[in-house]
Design an enzyme around this catalytic site. Sequence first.
Site, PDB file in Angstrom:
ATOM      1  N   HIS A   4      58.342  45.963  47.168  1.00  0.00           N
ATOM      2  CA  HIS A   4      58.929  45.604  45.953  1.00  0.00           C
ATOM      3  C   HIS A   4      60.306  46.195  46.079  1.00  0.00           C
ATOM      4  CE1 HIS A   4      55.069  45.393  43.669  1.00  0.00           C
ATOM      5  NE2 HIS A   4      55.642  44.423  43.280  1.00  0.00           N
ATOM      6  N   ARG A  53      49.315  42.210  32.196  1.00  0.00           N
ATOM      7  CA  ARG A  53      49.695  42.605  31.069  1.00  0.00           C
ATOM      8  C   ARG A  53      50.372  41.536  30.187  1.00  0.00           C
ATOM      9  NH1 ARG A  53      54.464  44.817  29.581  1.00  0.00           N
ATOM     10  NH2 ARG A  53      55.041  45.069  31.742  1.00  0.00           N
ATOM     11  N   GLU A 107      54.532  48.351  50.257  1.00  0.00           N
ATOM     12  CA  GLU A 107      52.950  48.277  49.593  1.00  0.00           C
ATOM     13  C   GLU A 107      52.064  48.468  50.825  1.00  0.00           C
ATOM     14  OE1 GLU A 107      52.380  48.706  46.743  1.00  0.00           O
ATOM     15  OE2 GLU A 107      54.224  48.093  45.905  1.00  0.00           O
ATOM     16  N   CYS A 117      52.590  40.206  42.096  1.00  0.00           N
ATOM     17  CA  CYS A 117      52.739  40.540  43.108  1.00  0.00           C
ATOM     18  C   CYS A 117      51.324  41.016  44.010  1.00  0.00           C
ATOM     19  CB  CYS A 117      53.616  41.895  43.222  1.00  0.00           C
ATOM     20  SG  CYS A 117      55.473  41.333  42.354  1.00  0.00           S
TER      21      CYS A 117
END
Length: 213
Positions: A165, A88, A78, A141
Amino acid sequence: MKILVTGFDPFGGESINPSMEAVRRLPEMLGQVRLIKAQIPTAARRSLIVLRQLIEQHDPQMICCVGQAGGRRGITVERIGINVDDFRIPDNDGDQPVDEPVFAQGPDAYFVNLPVKAMVAAIRNQGIEASLSNSAGTFVCNHVTYGVRYLIEHHYPGKRSGFIHLPFLTQQVADKPGMPAMELEEMVRGLTAALEAMAQTETDLRYSEGTLN
């Protein structure tokens, strides 16, 4: 040198989390670099509390948090964390913030301060699929990617942090036809290569990892 490397506990109905499975299989030492391995909760509020305790306890020069990104094909390093929680699904404490800042007084985003392109290149040199990601999502995350950088800027100047990730493990996709996955041994090799690049690279590589969409 010490590097704190963390993985998460399982979430979203999964019985395992590839991040912690890979982290616990890392060596204790990479040359002269000591790896401090720990698990953090997939829970926004508690994750940064635990991380701050670990930083205070071990005083690492670098922090690399590792998480699961089911659906991605390879290992993704990232580049940026954004100041928003927009979950979500609920986290493991049942919290589900929507359009809330990670830190109300923080900037809109933080770029990680690790040699991200060198890390991607090191993973690829192991023959493992890898890429640079410009979105850590808006779940825990990203909360951690942004949150640790915030903590460094305000409390631990000079330290460096980032996030990697991992895709699903092969055994996680037995009931998910068509979903990409990776063997654990590959994840461990890729993560080891990335950590070595972190420790050895002062100035990041300069080459294009840009995308068109």
